[in-house]
Design a protein around this motif. Structure first.
Motif, short mmCIF file in Angstrom:
data_model
loop_
_atom_site.label_atom_id
_atom_site.label_comp_id
_atom_site.label_asym_id
_atom_site.label_seq_id
_atom_site.Cartn_x
_atom_site.Cartn_y
_atom_site.Cartn_z
N THR A 83 0.85 -1.19 0.00
CA THR A 83 0.00 0.00 0.00
C THR A 83 0.89 1.24 0.00
N LEU A 84 0.54 2.21 -0.83
CA LEU A 84 1.24 3.48 -0.86
C LEU A 84 0.40 4.51 -0.11
N VAL A 85 0.97 5.08 0.94
CA VAL A 85 0.27 6.09 1.75
C VAL A 85 0.88 7.44 1.42
N LEU A 86 0.04 8.39 1.04
CA LEU A 86 0.51 9.71 0.64
C LEU A 86 -0.24 10.80 1.39
N ALA A 87 0.37 11.96 1.45
CA ALA A 87 -0.29 13.16 1.97
C ALA A 87 0.24 14.35 1.19
N ALA A 105 7.98 1.91 5.07
CA ALA A 105 9.22 2.55 4.63
C ALA A 105 8.92 3.98 4.21
N PRO A 106 9.53 4.98 4.87
CA PRO A 106 9.32 6.38 4.47
C PRO A 106 9.83 6.63 3.05
N LEU A 107 9.11 7.46 2.32
CA LEU A 107 9.48 7.76 0.95
C LEU A 107 9.56 9.27 0.75
N GLU A 108 10.53 9.70 -0.06
CA GLU A 108 10.56 11.06 -0.58
C GLU A 108 10.02 11.01 -2.02
N ALA A 123 3.25 14.18 -4.94
CA ALA A 123 3.43 14.26 -3.49
C ALA A 123 4.91 14.17 -3.18
N ARG A 124 5.34 14.85 -2.13
CA ARG A 124 6.76 14.86 -1.79
C ARG A 124 7.12 13.88 -0.69
N ARG A 125 6.12 13.37 0.03
CA ARG A 125 6.39 12.43 1.11
C ARG A 125 5.33 11.34 1.12
N GLY A 126 5.77 10.15 1.50
CA GLY A 126 4.83 9.05 1.57
C GLY A 126 5.37 7.93 2.43
N LEU A 127 4.64 6.83 2.42
CA LEU A 127 4.99 5.65 3.20
C LEU A 127 4.60 4.43 2.37
N HIS A 128 5.52 3.46 2.26
CA HIS A 128 5.19 2.23 1.55
C HIS A 128 5.06 1.11 2.57
N VAL A 129 3.87 0.54 2.68
CA VAL A 129 3.62 -0.59 3.57
C VAL A 129 3.67 -1.83 2.69
#
Length: 323
Positions: A83-87, A105-108, A123-129
């Motif tokens: 899952t890709l989590v974005l804001a 995993a934090p993503l730029e 988006a500039r920041r996200g999280l990969h679950v």
């Protein structure tokens, strides 16, 4: 012969577990095929226990972790891309809060573009679950029903009131026996957009209008998010559709050109704590309260029902027994 009343995700999962253990099973449902009368027809199909753990209790996360393997074992097409989590920048505090509760995993920006090239620059920041998966609920329901019929499970069409020895999987319709059930309404939109290729579920965080987008292949996307305390099963509201479409457009402006193929809503059954229950009353086993976790928790609930009937093991989510 064990009768299972209700042919949605819970009823089919119970039938699969019992049939797999050699029991003769009959499933009784209102319609001949899986369809809109099942709240699981309107589901997103995300097998995302870690993301659900942001707000859900520990059993949802723990029991849900076996779901992807179970569905794959039943012949479903399970896509394991996480899952890709974005804001968006204005909601980066929501992402920080989410990341404190959910392992990922934090993503730029570069990492987001590497996972989903068509979301580059959005988006500039996200999280990969990474350990999560998804499936197509409608194809999965139809496929499991056909698989069970081929294995000898009998399907009957009609209304049936559960009696002694039956397993009640009717969802919100079981309020006649489970008065503490409540309805939690969810609304969804299906879009077609061939110019955008997103390959995994995306959760867009927002303090008021969070959104999830689930790819269904061939340019189809399911949008969902709403959670309203209501038993209404009528059409989706204009406000909900506007919020879903606005959030999708904020994620990527290309969604503004998408075709709207379907708008729907249904009420999901839940108990006060949003955790499922297995109850025995008057000889009937009631399996209910999956809330928004139907495909995620149905396998574990079905296994516990089969353990009880076949091996006498008391389920961990059994909260009472009236004979």
């Amino acid at each position: 012969m064990i009768r299972v009343i209700g042919g949605g995700v819970m009823g089919l999962a119970v039938a699969a577990e019992l049939s797999g253990r050699g029991r003769a099973v009959t499933v009784i449902d209102r319609e001949r095929q899986a369809g809109p009368h099942h709240c699981s027809w309107w589901a997103g199909g995300m097998l995302a226990p870690d993301c659900e753990g942001e707000t859900a209790e520990e059993p949802v996360v723990r029991l849900g972790r076996a779901a992807a393997d179970w569905w794959a074992g039943q012949g479903a097409r399970v896509i394991r891309r996480g899952t890709l989590v974005l804001a968006l920048d204005r909601d980066r505090a929501e992402l920080a809060r989410f990341a404190r509760r959910v392992p990922g995993a934090p993503l730029e920006a570069e990492g987001i573009a590497a996972l989903e090239p068509d979301l580059a620059g959005q988006a500039r920041r996200g999280l990969h679950v990474a350990g999560e998966a998804h499936l197509d609920p409608r194809a999965t329901l139809a496929g499991l029903r056909a698989r069970l019929a081929a294995q000898g499970v009998v399907f009957e069409t009609g209304e049936a009131r559960p009696g002694p020895g039956d397993i009640d999987c009717r969802g919100l319709a079981a309020r006649d026996a489970l008065p503490d059930l409540r309805g939690v309404r969810g609304e969804m939109v299906v879009l077609r957009l061939r110019d955008l290729d997103i390959t995994r579920p995306v959760r867009l965080l927002h303090p008021r209008h969070p959104l999830y987008i689930v790819p269904r292949g061939q340019g189809l996307y399911m949008l969902g998010a709403t959670q309203i305390e209501s038993e209404g099963r009528g059409p989706a509201t204009a406000r909900a559709v506007l919020e879903l479409l606005s959030a999708a457009y904020a994620l990527h402006p290309a969604f503004g050109a998408a075709e709207v193929l379907e708008i729907g809503a249904d009420a999901r059954p839940a108990f006060a704590d949003n955790l499922p229950r297995i109850r025995r009353r008057g000889g009937v086993i009631h399996v209910n309260g999956l809330f928004r976790h139907g495909f995620l928790l149905a396998p574990a609930m079905a296994r516990m029902v089969a353990d009880r009937l076949c091996d006498g093991i008391t389920p961990e989510v059994c909260d009472e027994d009236h004979g």
